[in-house]
Motif scaffolding. Structure first.
Motif, short mmCIF file in Angstrom:
data_model
loop_
_atom_site.label_atom_id
_atom_site.label_comp_id
_atom_site.label_asym_id
_atom_site.label_seq_id
_atom_site.Cartn_x
_atom_site.Cartn_y
_atom_site.Cartn_z
N GLY A 104 0.91 -1.39 -0.35
CA GLY A 104 0.17 -0.06 -0.02
C GLY A 104 1.23 1.28 0.19
N HIS A 105 0.32 2.73 -0.72
CA HIS A 105 0.99 3.57 -0.32
C HIS A 105 1.79 4.01 0.88
N VAL A 106 2.75 4.69 0.92
CA VAL A 106 3.62 5.12 2.27
C VAL A 106 2.45 5.47 3.37
N VAL A 130 -9.69 -1.04 3.75
CA VAL A 130 -9.33 0.31 3.95
C VAL A 130 -9.07 0.37 5.03
N ASN A 131 -8.40 1.24 5.48
CA ASN A 131 -7.95 0.91 6.76
C ASN A 131 -7.99 3.35 7.31
N LYS A 132 -8.22 3.07 8.59
CA LYS A 132 -8.41 4.24 9.16
C LYS A 132 -9.75 5.38 8.75
N MET A 133 -10.98 4.32 9.32
CA MET A 133 -11.94 4.40 8.75
C MET A 133 -12.81 5.07 9.66
N ASP A 134 -11.94 5.34 10.91
CA ASP A 134 -12.09 6.52 12.49
C ASP A 134 -11.89 7.74 11.75
N LEU A 135 -11.19 8.32 10.88
CA LEU A 135 -10.84 9.70 10.03
C LEU A 135 -11.72 9.66 9.24
N LEU A 149 -11.31 -0.67 8.40
CA LEU A 149 -10.90 -1.15 9.70
C LEU A 149 -10.59 -0.25 10.50
N ALA A 150 -10.15 0.16 11.69
CA ALA A 150 -9.54 0.74 11.85
C ALA A 150 -8.12 0.50 12.56
N ALA A 151 -7.31 -0.01 12.37
CA ALA A 151 -6.07 -0.44 12.65
C ALA A 151 -5.52 -0.01 14.13
N PHE A 189 2.22 4.88 22.21
CA PHE A 189 2.39 3.08 21.59
C PHE A 189 2.40 3.62 20.22
N GLU A 190 3.40 2.52 19.45
CA GLU A 190 3.72 3.00 17.51
C GLU A 190 3.42 1.23 17.26
N PHE A 191 2.24 0.84 17.30
CA PHE A 191 2.48 -0.62 17.11
C PHE A 191 3.33 -0.99 15.51
N1 LIG Z 1 -6.50 7.74 12.76
C1 LIG Z 1 -5.49 6.71 12.27
N2 LIG Z 1 -4.39 6.07 12.40
C2 LIG Z 1 -3.89 5.24 12.04
C3 LIG Z 1 -4.32 3.75 11.69
N3 LIG Z 1 -3.26 3.02 11.44
C4 LIG Z 1 -2.30 3.81 10.98
N4 LIG Z 1 -2.46 4.75 11.78
C5 LIG Z 1 -1.69 6.02 11.39
O1 LIG Z 1 -0.95 6.56 10.55
C6 LIG Z 1 0.90 6.81 11.07
C7 LIG Z 1 1.38 5.35 9.50
O2 LIG Z 1 1.30 4.16 9.75
P1 LIG Z 1 2.19 2.72 9.32
O3 LIG Z 1 1.37 1.73 9.96
O4 LIG Z 1 3.54 3.11 9.63
O5 LIG Z 1 2.15 2.89 7.72
P2 LIG Z 1 2.98 2.57 6.71
O6 LIG Z 1 3.73 3.82 6.00
O7 LIG Z 1 1.35 2.36 5.86
O8 LIG Z 1 3.36 1.01 7.41
C8 LIG Z 1 1.12 6.01 12.05
O9 LIG Z 1 1.10 7.60 12.63
C9 LIG Z 1 0.10 5.30 12.70
O10 LIG Z 1 -0.28 5.40 14.02
C10 LIG Z 1 -5.80 4.28 11.84
O11 LIG Z 1 -7.52 3.12 11.56
N5 LIG Z 1 -6.47 5.15 12.53
#
Ligand SMILES: Nc1nc2c(ncn2[C@@H]2O[C@H](COP(=O)(O)OP(=O)(O)O)[C@@H](O)[C@H]2O)c(=O)[nH]1
Lengths: 267, 570
Positions: free
Chosen positions: B19-21, B149-154, B186-188, B58-60
């Motif tokens: 996926g995109h950065v 489809v992530n970040k659905m919370d946004l 999803l909202a990971a 905490f950064e997953f």
């Molecule tokens: N609001 C919100 N932020 C998210 C979610 N998932 C990831 N992020 C944020 O998006 C940013 C990029 O996430 P990352 O996992 O590093 O993206 P990657 O570059 O695709 O691996 C981080 O700051 C995460 O905390 C989500 O479900 N909701």
């Protein structure tokens, strides 16, 4: 054997044969531990009972004494061509873990390995590292180039796809070959169980403690364990969330200790 | 051998997350591992410590991004592989970087995946790298693609946004000839729909992330017919073992097989092994084997074993789709090294037909080169014919990498193999060709009072072929060099065989007799004379042709003209 272990075995054999076909002088780093002992076993399988390259042991002089005894006995029994190397100069100058763990590792392992690579002109070193051991290893390639002074350019690794490995490189560089990269700790033990691979008995419990990972005596801790057999080790691993290298002091020095050591040529 | 009943039916699926950065790939994986208690305590604590140190929550993602630079910059630089298990099976999860700069690392991670999760940020929608990754997956042969489809919370968990993104990806994949396997919201970061359904989007009736994993299907072993590329031939003891990995199909004792190039027919006698218990009668795709065969041919790495009735194509010219990873652009006429299965040979891109725009999948006219991260349809010519297949028929023998110097700079798949255009040349090694009239017989036709020529029946020679040293009107030494001034190509003949065919650029005078393309001796006895002769012939005009021939050529050195007639035949 499970289809998973069969697939791992077949891929490792493929990798070993690629290394043998494509690289010049080749050696296998045998640390005496479970991983490189599985590697030894896989080499026997890959080459139909033969081992067409020497086994190398970097002896820090601080290894657990049983390891050295086991090494010499196994080498004799299997008729292995062994190269044992020490960084004599550093030892004469009194290098030891009290001078700093990372400094000691760098001198007695990294530098020793580098001396040996140069002395024997190795183009390929087969090493039993695995991705699940720690973070920087998880980023490794199967054929990983080491440049001048054994430097690992980890931020700029070449693409590795479709089983086409890095086999062309400038003179003076060498390749670390990682046939076990895709195995994890429990795979190793399940394979040892299935194949009845003989391993050193330091891994089994004595007075309630055993080694989970083997290294130098001063820097390797034991874990609390009652495991007396391979099966019991597997059962134990199925129920733990403690990392394998938790007992290895050099990893704990700083959050990126391993990445830094490995950048400079550590195995 | 002990078989653990529980384990026996389990399999492992290799899954890549692309996926995109910043769309949340690492977070998706980190959260999945965390919510299912799949990470070891040491790592969680280490990440907690690093997060605290830098004052971040905490950064997953840190559970995966192990390099210091990755955590400091918050990006994934290189691909990571992790093991993960559900009740149903085991997974190898590959986190691939999304940054454009690291596409080659994404490709390394994705190249042997069986399925992919494409992560798209609901707020930002489909972006450049989302499409590029999907496109690249299709070239890598990863056909099972699921959308997250992530970040659905946004986007306030809005179903319309979710549907729109899903539709967009669905259509894009369709134009690649792929079907979207499944899609989930999803909202990971918050754990919504990761391990358990979320109350925040009751409209979603489909699976959670965890369930979506198990809904993917395991790729079956490739059963497209036997392909066993030779890695090596071992003679460690009295066994002569052909070693390699079966890429597709199966092989068993007694099979009639053919080894190509060269169409060498033989029969499998046995499958060798070190341990008695490993000796068996048959093996299938994925296994590393050693064959003992009935006939002792000269075999070498790069040859491909197949069943007699379905051999690979042996060719030195084909059309391909390639993706370019080199910092320097691909340019036609430059020499690259091509590696396909265990074959290696020099290759030249003879034609760039068009580029493919990853955004729209439209064909763009070729600007004469292919730049970093671009995809193109090209034509390739090799130095020598190798065994290969169309990618659609056999994956492993239908894909290749290109190397420039020491580095892999491109990957590609074989799209079609054309009938070889007829070569008029007498000598050919890939794209290097030279005309040859060395073996034509001259005779003096008495009744017509003139010299005639008869063409020999086999006018084409490649490296390894024997050439006729003696005819009725010629007699050549066992070893000599043919220098064809018309084509600027030299052919090295050693012991009556073509040892090599090289351009004048790559040719050095070797002290052996020189003979031109017509069989005349060339009066050169030193390196200096050779350079001089080359220079003068390069500047030859119809006016000075006779002068040059008189100075440099000796017709009688190897030829004579017998008297012949209608009965003169070769
Ligand atoms: N609001 C919100 N932020 C998210 C979610 N998932 C990831 N992020 C944020 O998006 C940013 C990029 O996430 P990352 O996992 O590093 O993206 P990657 O570059 O695709 O691996 C981080 O700051 C995460 O905390 C989500 O479900 N909701």
């Amino acid at each position: 054997m499970t289809s998973h272990l069969k697939a791992l075995e077949a891929y490792s054999v493929f990798i070993l044969r690629e290394a043998y076909a494509k690289l010049g002088r080749l050696g296998l780093l045998w640390s005496i531990g479970k991983d490189s002992t599985v590697l030894l076993w896989l080499a026997k399988k890959a080459f139909f009972g033969h081992c067409p390259f020497p086994f190398i042991h970097v002896d820090t002089n601080f290894k657990i004494p049983e390891m050295i005894a086991y090494r010499d006995k196994t080498a004799r029994e299997l008729g292995l061509e062994m190269i044992v190397h020490q960084n004599v100069k550093a030892l004469e100058e009194g290098m030891n873990p009290q001078m700093g763990r990372l400094t000691c590792c760098k001198a007695l392992k990294t530098e020793a390995l580098s001396q040996l690579t140069a002395k024997y002109g190795f183009e390929g070193l087969i090493v039993g590292v695995r991705r699940d051991e720690e973070g920087s290893r998880s980023k490794e390639r199967i054929f990983s180039e080491r440049g001048e002074a054994d430097f690992w350019d980890y931020a700029n690794q070449p693409p590795e796809l479709w089983g086409q490995f890095k086999t062309d490189f400038p003179k003076g560089h060498h390749i670390r070959v990682h046939p076990l990269l895709q195995w994890n700790e429990i795979d190793i033990w399940r394979y040892i169980e299935e194949e009845r691979v003989p391993v050193i008995d330091l891994y089994f419990s004595k007075n309630g403690y055993r080694y989970r990972s083997l290294g130098c005596e001063p820097c390797t801790g034991k874990i609390k364990s009652e495991a007396l057999t391979v099966r019991e080790i597997i059962n134990e691993l199925e129920n733990t969330t403690v990392s394998e290298r938790a007992g290895r002091a050099q990893d704990q020095e700083d959050a990126y200790a391993m990445q830094k050591l490995r950048r400079d040529g550590y195995m | 051998m002990t078989e653990n009943a529980n384990d026996l039916g389990r399999n492992t699926l290799k899954l890549v997350v692309v996926g995109h950065v910043d769309h949340g790939k690492s977070t998706v994986i980190g959260r999945l591992l965390y919510d299912t208690d799949s990470v070891n305590q040491g790592l969680v604590e280490k990440v907690r410590a690093i997060s605290a140190e830098t004052g971040q929550p905490f950064e997953f993602a840190f559970l995966l991004d192990a390099f210091e630079e990755e955590r400091k910059q918050g990006i994934t630089i290189d691909t990571t592989q992790l093991r993960f298990k559900t009740k149903a099976r085991d997974y190898v999860i590959i986190d691939a970087p999304g940054h454009k700069e690291f596409l080659k690392n994404m490709i390394s991670g994705a190249s042997d995946a069986e399925a992919a999760f494409l992560v798209v940020d609901a707020g930002r929608g489909v972006e450049e790298q989302s499409r590029r990754h999907a496109h690249t997956l299709s070239l890598l042969g990863v056909e099972q693609i699921a959308l997250i489809v992530n970040k659905m919370d946004l986007v306030s968990y809005d179903e319309k946004v979710y549907n729109q993104i899903t539709k967009g990806i669905q259509d894009y994949l369709l134009s690649l000839g792929l079907r979207l396997t499944l899609s989930i919201p999803l909202a990971a970061l918050l754990g919504d729909n990761v391990a358990s359904p979320s109350k925040n989007f009751p409209w979603h009736k489909g699976p959670t992330l965890l369930e979506a994993l198990d809904a993917l299907t395991k790729e079956a072993a490739d059963d497209s017919g036997l392909r066993l590329p030779l890695q090596d031939v071992y003679k460690f003891d009295d066994r002569r073992i052909l070693a390699g990995r079966i890429e597709s199909g199966q092989v068993k004792v007694g099979d009639r097989i053919v080894i190509n190039p060269g169409h060498k027919l033989t029969t499998v006698v046995s499958l060798a092994a070190w341990l008695e218990r490993d000796i068996k009668e048959a093996a299938k795709a994925g296994e590393s084997v050693g064959l003992i065969v009935e006939d002792e041919y000269y075999n070498r790495r790069g040859e491909v074993i197949s069943l007699v009735e379905s051999p690979p194509i042996v060719s030195d010219r084909f059309k391909a789709s390639i993706f370019w990873m080199g910092k320097k652009p691909l340019i036609p006429k430059r020499r690259y090294k091509l590696k396909l299965a265990t074959s290696e040979t020099e290759a030249e891109i003879t034609e760039i037909n068009h580029l493919i725009d990853s955004d729209t999948l439209a064909e763009k006219p070729s600007p004469g080169q292919v730049g970093l991260n671009e995809v193109a349809a090209v034509e390739i010519a090799l130095n020598r014919p190798i065994p290969l297949d169309l990618f659609v028929n056999h994956k492993a023998t239908g894909r290749f990498v290109l190397q420039d110097g020491y580095d892999v700079v491109g990957g590609g798949i074989v799209a079609s193999v054309e009938e070889r255009p007829p070569v008029h040349a007498g000598f050919a090694k890939g794209v290097i060709t030279a005309r040859c009239e060395l073996f034509e017989e001259y005779f003096y036709h008495l009744s017509e009072s003139m010299v005639n020529k008869i063409k020999p029946p086999k006018p084409h020679y490649a490296v390894g072929d024997k050439v006729p040293l003696r005819g009725r009107s010629f007699l050549y030494p066992d070893s000599f060099d043919i220098v064809v001034f018309r084509d600027l190509v030299a052919i090295k003949i050693r012991q009556g065989e073509v040892a090599d065919i090289v351009t004048f650029n790559d040719y050095a005078y070797a002290g052996l007799p020189l003979i031109n393309g017509r069989g005349f001796g060339v009066l050169v006895h030193s390196e200096a004379e050779w350079l001089k002769a080359q220079e003068e012939f390069a500047a030859m005009t119809p006016e000075n042709e006779g002068v040059l021939a008189g100075r440099w050529l000796d017709f009688n050195a190897y030829r004579h003209i017998p008297i012949g007639g209608d009965d003169f035949s070769v």
